[in-house]
Design an enzyme around this catalytic site. Structure first.
Site, PDB file in Angstrom:
ATOM      1  N   ASP A  17       0.832  -1.206   0.000  1.00 48.91           N
ATOM      2  CA  ASP A  17       0.000   0.000   0.000  1.00 48.91           C
ATOM      3  C   ASP A  17       0.867   1.257   0.000  1.00 48.91           C
ATOM      4  O   ASP A  17       1.990   1.248   0.498  1.00 48.91           O
ATOM      5  CB  ASP A  17      -0.899  -0.043   1.250  1.00 48.91           C
ATOM      6  CG  ASP A  17      -2.076   0.904   1.125  1.00 48.91           C
ATOM      7  OD1 ASP A  17      -2.344   1.418   0.021  1.00 48.91           O
ATOM      8  OD2 ASP A  17      -2.756   1.127   2.151  1.00 48.91           O
ATOM      9  N   ASN A  65     -10.569  -2.893  -6.616  1.00 51.11           N
ATOM     10  CA  ASN A  65      -9.737  -1.959  -7.396  1.00 51.11           C
ATOM     11  C   ASN A  65     -10.289  -1.688  -8.798  1.00 51.11           C
ATOM     12  O   ASN A  65      -9.903  -0.703  -9.430  1.00 51.11           O
ATOM     13  CB  ASN A  65      -8.292  -2.474  -7.518  1.00 51.11           C
ATOM     14  CG  ASN A  65      -7.486  -2.359  -6.236  1.00 51.11           C
ATOM     15  OD1 ASN A  65      -6.527  -3.091  -6.014  1.00 51.11           O
ATOM     16  ND2 ASN A  65      -7.858  -1.422  -5.364  1.00 51.11           N
ATOM     17  N   ARG A 190      -5.608  -2.255   8.511  1.00 51.26           N
ATOM     18  CA  ARG A 190      -6.771  -2.983   7.960  1.00 51.26           C
ATOM     19  C   ARG A 190      -6.291  -4.218   7.227  1.00 51.26           C
ATOM     20  O   ARG A 190      -5.189  -4.235   6.682  1.00 51.26           O
ATOM     21  CB  ARG A 190      -7.480  -2.129   6.894  1.00 51.26           C
ATOM     22  CG  ARG A 190      -8.342  -1.042   7.370  1.00 51.26           C
ATOM     23  CD  ARG A 190      -9.174  -0.513   6.193  1.00 51.26           C
ATOM     24  NE  ARG A 190      -8.379   0.185   5.188  1.00 51.26           N
ATOM     25  CZ  ARG A 190      -7.951   1.427   5.304  1.00 51.26           C
ATOM     26  NH1 ARG A 190      -8.234   2.138   6.372  1.00 51.26           N
ATOM     27  NH2 ARG A 190      -7.231   1.983   4.347  1.00 51.26           N
ATOM     28  N   GLU A 203       0.765 -13.631  11.857  1.00 51.20           N
ATOM     29  CA  GLU A 203       1.274 -12.475  12.593  1.00 51.20           C
ATOM     30  C   GLU A 203       1.192 -11.266  11.666  1.00 51.20           C
ATOM     31  O   GLU A 203       1.479 -11.378  10.478  1.00 51.20           O
ATOM     32  CB  GLU A 203       2.733 -12.706  13.009  1.00 51.20           C
ATOM     33  CG  GLU A 203       2.932 -13.865  13.960  1.00 51.20           C
ATOM     34  CD  GLU A 203       2.289 -13.626  15.320  1.00 51.20           C
ATOM     35  OE1 GLU A 203       2.266 -12.476  15.785  1.00 51.20           O
ATOM     36  OE2 GLU A 203       1.786 -14.606  15.900  1.00 51.20           O
TER      37      GLU A 203
HETATM   38  C1  FPP Z   1      -1.969   0.109  -3.364  1.00 47.76           C
HETATM   39  O1  FPP Z   1      -1.522   1.443  -3.348  1.00 47.76           O
HETATM   40  C2  FPP Z   1      -1.344  -0.624  -4.464  1.00 47.76           C
HETATM   41  C3  FPP Z   1      -2.030  -1.199  -5.487  1.00 47.76           C
HETATM   42  C4  FPP Z   1      -3.506  -1.153  -5.592  1.00 47.76           C
HETATM   43  C5  FPP Z   1      -1.342  -1.877  -6.607  1.00 47.76           C
HETATM   44  C6  FPP Z   1      -0.101  -2.639  -6.293  1.00 47.76           C
HETATM   45  C7  FPP Z   1       0.530  -2.958  -7.587  1.00 47.76           C
HETATM   46  C8  FPP Z   1       1.843  -2.882  -7.894  1.00 47.76           C
HETATM   47  C9  FPP Z   1       2.890  -2.587  -6.890  1.00 47.76           C
HETATM   48  C10 FPP Z   1       2.209  -3.079  -9.318  1.00 47.76           C
HETATM   49  C11 FPP Z   1       3.038  -4.250  -9.627  1.00 47.76           C
HETATM   50  C12 FPP Z   1       2.660  -5.530  -8.976  1.00 47.76           C
HETATM   51  C13 FPP Z   1       3.265  -6.701  -9.264  1.00 47.76           C
HETATM   52  C14 FPP Z   1       2.906  -7.949  -8.568  1.00 47.76           C
HETATM   53  C15 FPP Z   1       4.287  -6.773 -10.323  1.00 47.76           C
HETATM   54  P1  FPP Z   1      -2.587   2.600  -3.499  1.00 47.76           P
HETATM   55  O2  FPP Z   1      -2.695   2.950  -4.922  1.00 47.76           O
HETATM   56  O3  FPP Z   1      -3.872   2.214  -2.862  1.00 47.76           O
HETATM   57  O4  FPP Z   1      -1.887   3.735  -2.690  1.00 47.76           O
HETATM   58  P2  FPP Z   1      -2.582   4.895  -1.848  1.00 47.76           P
HETATM   59  O5  FPP Z   1      -3.357   4.236  -0.738  1.00 47.76           O
HETATM   60  O6  FPP Z   1      -1.423   5.695  -1.340  1.00 47.76           O
HETATM   61  O7  FPP Z   1      -3.450   5.667  -2.797  1.00 47.76           O
END
Ligand code: FPP
Length: 248
Positions: A17, A65, A190, A203
């Site tokens: 996150d 998402n 969360r 954990e």
């Molecule tokens: C949450 O941050 C992150 C995601 C919804 C996407 C995670 C995806 C990657 C790291 C891309 C690559 C993944 C792989 C497995 C190659 P957010 O956008 O919710 O952040 P925020 O809460 O700060 O807005």
């Protein structure tokens, strides 16, 4: 300080996150945060290999998402496709099995095909990278319940045989042990619909560090915190949980 081998989690699951906040802090588009986040994924794979972690599950895209702006969704899907294409050979060379959990039918056909091809090419390997894609714990549990209902209807499963083990056996990756350690970056406290069944005795470790900034020292801090935990599984000592055994 190095973590003793018997205190290294066999399975780490990560809620990655903070990509959006990382980008906003730099005045960049959210997708720049996801791009930086995929570099962290590459690094974390190395940390896990070096530490002897056998299973790594990453929450890459939740069923919720899909509600994000279309440009962010297509950008994230493109990033995932690019990551897979770029690392396919490396996964094979390093003998890492790739698996996907989640509603794969939601994914675009080319991405689905690429994932299936790599899953097949790596399915004999022991160490595993499990990517949760269009995933939520509730939807996985609903899928397992539907499988059970179909088998009961077909007469191949007796209702009396439906117990915890029967449900666990119908999850998306039933042979993968439950995560020992769940790490969440960016400080949110969360579970966000992640591995709801499997997290029963995991954990938790939450760090304020945003995912794109997560480095080896942060990973080692999570391992050290885990090594210091007293896992009782509802009992009094460090033993594996019994099916149906409750407790704290
Ligand atoms: C949450 O941050 C992150 C995601 C919804 C996407 C995670 C995806 C990657 C790291 C891309 C690559 C993944 C792989 C497995 C190659 P957010 O956008 O919710 O952040 P925020 O809460 O700060 O807005």
């Amino acid at each position: 300080m190095e973590t003793p081998a018997n205190r290294v989690p066999a399975h780490i699951a990560i809620i990655m996150d903070g990509n959006g906040r990382w980008a906003r802090q730099r005045g960049q588009p959210r997708l720049a945060g996801h791009e930086a986040g995929s570099e962290t994924v590459r690094r974390v794979l190395n940390y896990c290999r070096d530490a002897g972690v056998r299973y790594l599950t990453l929450y890459a895209f939740s069923t919720e998402n899909w509600a994000r702006p279309p440009a962010e969704v297509s950008g994230l899907m493109a990033l995932l496709g690019a990551f897979i294409a770029k690392h396919e050979r490396e996964l094979i060379e390093r003998r890492v099995r790739l698996r996907v959990i989640g509603r794969r039918e939601d994914l675009a056909e080319p991405l689905r095909q690429a994932l299936t091809r790599i899953e097949r090419a790596t399915d004999a390997f022991e160490r595993q990278l499990i990517i949760a894609l269009s995933y939520s714990g509730r939807s996985e549990l609903a899928r397992a319940a539907r499988r059970i209902a179909e088998e009961v209807k077909a007469g191949t499963l007796a209702p009396e045989a439906v117990d915890e083990a029967a449900l666990a056996a119908r999850l998306d990756a039933p042979d993968v042990p439950d995560p020992d350690l769940i790490i969440r970056t960016s400080g949110e406290l969360r579970i966000s619909n992640f591995l709801l069944w499997q997290c029963a005795y995991s954990e938790f470790y939450v760090t304020p560090v945003l995912w794109p900034d997560f480095r080896e020292a942060d990973f080692q801090a999570a391992l050290a915190a885990y090594a210091a935990r007293d896992r009782r599984f509802g009992g009094v000592g460090q033993v594996a949980p019994c099916a149906g055994g409750g407790g704290t």
